[in-house]
Scaffold this active site. Structure first.
Site, PDB file in Angstrom:
ATOM      1  N   SER A  29       0.827  -1.196   0.000  1.00  0.00           N
ATOM      2  CA  SER A  29       0.000   0.000   0.000  1.00  0.00           C
ATOM      3  C   SER A  29       0.861   1.244   0.000  1.00  0.00           C
ATOM      4  O   SER A  29       1.964   1.266   0.569  1.00  0.00           O
ATOM      5  CB  SER A  29      -0.853  -0.028   1.269  1.00  0.00           C
ATOM      6  OG  SER A  29      -1.421   1.232   1.513  1.00  0.00           O
TER       7      SER A  29
ATOM      8  N   TYR B 100      -2.283  -1.425  11.007  1.00  0.00           N
ATOM      9  CA  TYR B 100      -2.515  -1.920   9.645  1.00  0.00           C
ATOM     10  C   TYR B 100      -1.352  -1.520   8.742  1.00  0.00           C
ATOM     11  O   TYR B 100      -0.788  -2.334   8.005  1.00  0.00           O
ATOM     12  CB  TYR B 100      -3.837  -1.354   9.097  1.00  0.00           C
ATOM     13  CG  TYR B 100      -3.913  -1.380   7.595  1.00  0.00           C
ATOM     14  CD1 TYR B 100      -4.245  -2.546   6.915  1.00  0.00           C
ATOM     15  CD2 TYR B 100      -3.605  -0.235   6.833  1.00  0.00           C
ATOM     16  CE1 TYR B 100      -4.274  -2.582   5.526  1.00  0.00           C
ATOM     17  CE2 TYR B 100      -3.628  -0.261   5.456  1.00  0.00           C
ATOM     18  CZ  TYR B 100      -3.958  -1.431   4.801  1.00  0.00           C
ATOM     19  OH  TYR B 100      -3.973  -1.458   3.439  1.00  0.00           O
TER      20      TYR B 100
ATOM     21  N   LYS C 113       1.714  -3.834   6.579  1.00  0.00           N
ATOM     22  CA  LYS C 113       2.143  -3.744   5.169  1.00  0.00           C
ATOM     23  C   LYS C 113       3.646  -3.469   5.119  1.00  0.00           C
ATOM     24  O   LYS C 113       4.389  -4.075   4.337  1.00  0.00           O
ATOM     25  CB  LYS C 113       1.384  -2.624   4.440  1.00  0.00           C
ATOM     26  CG  LYS C 113      -0.113  -2.858   4.309  1.00  0.00           C
ATOM     27  CD  LYS C 113      -0.405  -4.022   3.385  1.00  0.00           C
ATOM     28  CE  LYS C 113      -1.875  -4.346   3.275  1.00  0.00           C
ATOM     29  NZ  LYS C 113      -2.146  -5.634   2.633  1.00  0.00           N
TER      30      LYS C 113
HETATM   31  N1  UFG Z   1     -12.608  10.751   3.595  1.00  0.00           N
HETATM   32  C1  UFG Z   1     -13.664  11.587   3.893  1.00  0.00           C
HETATM   33  N2  UFG Z   1     -14.808  11.010   4.384  1.00  0.00           N
HETATM   34  C2  UFG Z   1     -14.951   9.654   4.559  1.00  0.00           C
HETATM   35  C3  UFG Z   1     -13.855   8.827   4.247  1.00  0.00           C
HETATM   36  C4  UFG Z   1     -12.694   9.404   3.760  1.00  0.00           C
HETATM   37  O1  UFG Z   1     -13.590  12.799   3.763  1.00  0.00           O
HETATM   38  O2  UFG Z   1     -16.021   9.205   4.993  1.00  0.00           O
HETATM   39  C5  UFG Z   1     -11.388  11.359   3.011  1.00  0.00           C
HETATM   40  C6  UFG Z   1     -10.135  11.080   3.781  1.00  0.00           C
HETATM   41  O3  UFG Z   1      -9.928  12.044   4.762  1.00  0.00           O
HETATM   42  C7  UFG Z   1      -9.083  11.103   2.665  1.00  0.00           C
HETATM   43  C8  UFG Z   1      -9.837  10.572   1.439  1.00  0.00           C
HETATM   44  O4  UFG Z   1     -11.206  10.757   1.739  1.00  0.00           O
HETATM   45  O5  UFG Z   1      -8.713  12.441   2.387  1.00  0.00           O
HETATM   46  C9  UFG Z   1      -9.585   9.098   1.179  1.00  0.00           C
HETATM   47  O6  UFG Z   1      -9.861   8.345   2.351  1.00  0.00           O
HETATM   48  P1  UFG Z   1     -10.019   6.754   2.304  1.00  0.00           P
HETATM   49  O7  UFG Z   1     -10.382   6.319   3.693  1.00  0.00           O
HETATM   50  O8  UFG Z   1     -10.940   6.359   1.220  1.00  0.00           O
HETATM   51  O9  UFG Z   1      -8.584   6.243   1.894  1.00  0.00           O
HETATM   52  P2  UFG Z   1      -7.166   6.519   2.591  1.00  0.00           P
HETATM   53  O10 UFG Z   1      -6.368   7.322   1.624  1.00  0.00           O
HETATM   54  O11 UFG Z   1      -7.306   7.018   3.963  1.00  0.00           O
HETATM   55  O12 UFG Z   1      -6.641   5.037   2.755  1.00  0.00           O
HETATM   56  C10 UFG Z   1      -6.430   4.229   1.629  1.00  0.00           C
HETATM   57  C11 UFG Z   1      -6.659   2.776   1.994  1.00  0.00           C
HETATM   58  C12 UFG Z   1      -5.647   2.299   2.971  1.00  0.00           C
HETATM   59  C13 UFG Z   1      -4.279   2.623   2.514  1.00  0.00           C
HETATM   60  C14 UFG Z   1      -4.144   4.069   2.136  1.00  0.00           C
HETATM   61  C15 UFG Z   1      -2.810   4.304   1.480  1.00  0.00           C
HETATM   62  O13 UFG Z   1      -7.940   2.603   2.563  1.00  0.00           O
HETATM   63  O14 UFG Z   1      -5.765   0.899   3.071  1.00  0.00           O
HETATM   64  O15 UFG Z   1      -5.145   4.416   1.195  1.00  0.00           O
HETATM   65  O16 UFG Z   1      -2.650   5.611   1.115  1.00  0.00           O
HETATM   66  F1  UFG Z   1      -3.385   2.346   3.495  1.00  0.00           F
END
Ligand code: UFG
Length: 349
Positions: free
Chosen positions: A135, A160, A164
């Site tokens: 990831s 988590y 990785k």
């Molecule tokens: N976000 C929101 N509202 C939500 C969920 C997310 O505003 O309900 C925002 C987060 O703050 C972030 C973006 O949307 O800015 C993406 O969030 P995600 O939770 O969809 O994804 P992440 O980038 O946090 O995490 C993902 C994977 C992880 C991995 C990571 C690596 O879920 O498994 O990318 O960068 F580790």
């Protein structure tokens, strides 16, 4: 159907999950034989019928499903005894960032423990080729964008992420100890979208942690409004920026890595992303266009552990694997909406 790789027998751990199931479809369509090992702890057996529907009867005959935990050594031995496995694609693992903070023992023991059992079984059966689902989380909060494979790994912000991080190190150590090992670490950015047929997609249990499944559930009326975690980041509209990649592009990336790695040894890392950054508000807008109505959202405080922005430099995958993402954000939202609107409750009836 196109057969563009020498057909092989591939063991796919976690093959009924979101990325695993889409990858299995691509592998079957390319003529490979596939054995899925999955305990269905975070997925549905119905995925198997959907895979069969998509690939058709002839290809479906090349798929075997074994319901077992990857940590079940006897089950793995039985698989390696019965099938002549050429390579393993290892997806199985717990993946909820927030939950990992609450349940570190479960995350470390499951994700790292199952990987150790798997590679031990592989070694004993003379199968030393593995592709691992890593990831972009291993890059932490980046100093420079875009991220290349030589950008530094940074300390993870949750268990988590550490699993990785450490599994990458563990697999790298195998190659040092025994140069016959052949390891490919694929660092995914943010996988979204669904199979274009609408038959397969992401189906998180409970309240989605990730943005896209949450947005899709708002679009279908299962939830009231999208919660935007922070609008005071140093980005054009203040919301977090990520490199979203269509799950079918990601699946193709695995197939490309598989053909590339055959006959090689060593350990290589590839970023799988599109190279483009998209903000939370841009995602909400694109999904509104896909579903045909505006989606309500509320601004919330930042979520702990989130980085401001990340996106990939995918030059290495393009040059070495001959792979490049084809789908854009509009395609991803269209396919995600197609899946969600036809399956409002996911794989449940
Ligand atoms: N976000 C929101 N509202 C939500 C969920 C997310 O505003 O309900 C925002 C987060 O703050 C972030 C973006 O949307 O800015 C993406 O969030 P995600 O939770 O969809 O994804 P992440 O980038 O946090 O995490 C993902 C994977 C992880 C991995 C990571 C690596 O879920 O498994 O990318 O960068 F580790």
């Amino acid at each position: 159907m196109s057969i563009d790789a020498t057909p092989s027998c591939i063991l796919v751990t976690g093959g009924t999950g979101f990325i695993g199931s889409h990858t299995v479809v691509v592998l079957l369509e390319q003529g490979h034989e596939v054995v899925i090992v999955d305990d269905l702890s975070n997925s549905s057996e119905k995925v198997l019928d959907r895979i069969d529907q998509i690939v058709g009867e002839e290809a479906a005959e090349r798929l075997t499903f074994v319901r077992a935990d990857v940590a079940d050594r006897e089950a793995l031995d039985a698989i390696f005894d019965e099938f002549d496995i050429d390579a393993v694609i290892h997806f199985a693992g717990y993946k909820a960032v927030g939950e990992s903070v609450q349940k570190p023992i479960e995350y470390y023991s499951n994700n790292i423990g199952n990987t150790l059992v798997l590679v031990d079984a592989m070694r004993d059966h003379g199968c030393k080729s593995i592709i691992f689902s890593s990831s972009a989380t291993v890059y932490g909060d980046p100093d420079e964008l875009p991220l290349t494979e030589s950008s530094p790994k940074k300390p993870a912000t949750n268990p988590y992420g550490w699993t990785k991080w450490m599994i990458e190190e563990i697999l790298g150590s195998l190659v040092v100890a025994d140069p016959e090992w052949n390891v490919v670490l694929l660092r995914y950015f943010n996988p979204i979208g669904a199979h274009p047929s609408g038959l397969m997609g992401e189906d998180p249990k409970g309240i989605p942690n990730n943005l896209l499944p949450y947005v899709a559930q708002v679009a279908v009326g299962r939830r009231d409004a999208v919660h935007v975690f922070g609008n005071d980041y140093d980005t054009p509209d203040g919301t977090g920026v990520r490199d979203y990649i269509h799950v079918m592009d990601l699946a193709e990336g695995h197939a490309a890595a598989l053909s590339w790695m055959m006959g090689r040894n060593g350990c290589e890392v590839f970023n799988l992303g599109t190279g483009n950054g998209t903000s939370v508000l841009q995602i909400i807008e694109a999904f509104s266009t896909a579903c045909g109505h505006d989606l309500p959202y509320v601004i919330e405080p930042r979520r702990a552990g989130d980085v401001t922005a990340n996106w990939a430099d995918c030059t290495k995958a393009r040059e070495q694997l001959g792979w490049k993402a084809k789908f854009n954000i509009a395609d991803m939202c269209r396919d995600s909406w197609n899946w969600q609107s036809h399956n409002p409750n996911g794989y449940e009836a």
